[in-house]
Design a protein around this motif. Structure first.
Motif, mmCIF file in Angstrom:
data_model
loop_
_atom_site.group_PDB
_atom_site.id
_atom_site.type_symbol
_atom_site.label_atom_id
_atom_site.label_comp_id
_atom_site.label_asym_id
_atom_site.label_seq_id
_atom_site.Cartn_x
_atom_site.Cartn_y
_atom_site.Cartn_z
ATOM 1 N N THR A 1 0.849 -1.189 0.000
ATOM 2 C CA THR A 1 0.000 0.000 0.000
ATOM 3 C C THR A 1 0.882 1.236 0.000
ATOM 4 O O THR A 1 2.096 1.154 0.125
ATOM 5 C CB THR A 1 -0.980 -0.021 1.196
ATOM 6 N N SER A 2 0.268 2.392 -0.139
ATOM 7 C CA SER A 2 1.036 3.625 -0.287
ATOM 8 C C SER A 2 1.370 4.259 1.059
ATOM 9 O O SER A 2 0.744 3.981 2.079
ATOM 10 C CB SER A 2 0.261 4.620 -1.148
ATOM 11 N N LEU A 3 2.376 5.109 1.021
ATOM 12 C CA LEU A 3 2.797 5.890 2.172
ATOM 13 C C LEU A 3 2.975 7.322 1.696
ATOM 14 O O LEU A 3 3.708 7.576 0.741
ATOM 15 C CB LEU A 3 4.118 5.358 2.728
ATOM 16 N N SER A 4 2.270 8.243 2.334
ATOM 17 C CA SER A 4 2.465 9.661 2.028
ATOM 18 C C SER A 4 3.017 10.344 3.271
ATOM 19 O O SER A 4 2.866 9.842 4.384
ATOM 20 C CB SER A 4 1.148 10.319 1.598
ATOM 21 N N LYS A 5 3.682 11.469 3.067
ATOM 22 C CA LYS A 5 4.272 12.176 4.206
ATOM 23 C C LYS A 5 4.161 13.678 4.006
ATOM 24 O O LYS A 5 4.206 14.180 2.888
ATOM 25 C CB LYS A 5 5.717 11.758 4.418
#
Length: 180
Positions: free
Chosen positions: A149-153
């Motif tokens: 899955t994605s990871l945003s910051k």
């Protein structure tokens, strides 16, 4: 999982012999002091009050988890469901004792906690990490990768604006969506 229930998660090998068994549990109020001591021994984690840790072990026991080895607390994750985002588990702190660091205990706890949470309505995990906390960055980027899955910051709290220069920036990581 009830506070009295446990799950064997890992047997560690020493010289080819399986020795240590770590179990995961929901925390209980009696764990508050041990949680406080563990966090105190895990710099750079911020120290909470004993009362705060008691609340984490009571009010937030369903969204927190502890790891036990030979009747000793060796890991703890505190978390809660974000009030304005009921589909999001916010992980407050991840503490792993020096004696088991590097053995995947943080990932085991976080994976089990997410498995519990996604059986409910949780689709996202959020946490904040300081830019120089390499262990936390590795844990959370590894979780996003292993769960495909994605990871945003984005910076959530700034050193000068929110901490009067007395604490590093806190970067918000958002991981998900998770499938149920």
């Amino acid at each position: 999982m009830k506070a009295s229930e446990s799950k064997v998660v890992r047997k560690f090998e020493m010289n080819g012999i399986k020795t240590d068994v770590i179990t995961l549990h929901r925390p209980a109020p009696e764990d508050g002091v041990a949680v406080n001591d563990l966090i105190d021994d895990c710099p750079p984690l911020d120290i909470n009050s004993h009362y705060c840790n008691l609340l984490q072990c009571t009010h937030f026991s369903t969204t927190s988890i502890k790891a036990v080895l030979d009747d000793e607390l060796v890991g703890f994750i505190s978390g809660y469901i974000t009030p304005d985002k009921p589909n999001t588990l916010f992980v407050w702190q991840v503490a792993v004792s020096a004696q088991v660091r590097g053995r995947g205990v943080g990932k085991l706890m976080l994976t089990e906690l997410l498995n519990r949470a996604t059986r409910q309505q949780v689709c996202y995990l959020e946490t904040t990490v300081t830019p120089d906390n390499r262990a936390s960055w590795a844990l959370f980027t590894g979780i996003a990768k292993s769960m495909h899955t994605s990871l945003s910051k984005q910076t959530l709290f700034e050193r000068d604006k929110h901490f009067a220069g007395q604490h590093d920036d806190e970067v918000l990581l958002r991981i998900g969506p998770f499938s149920r």
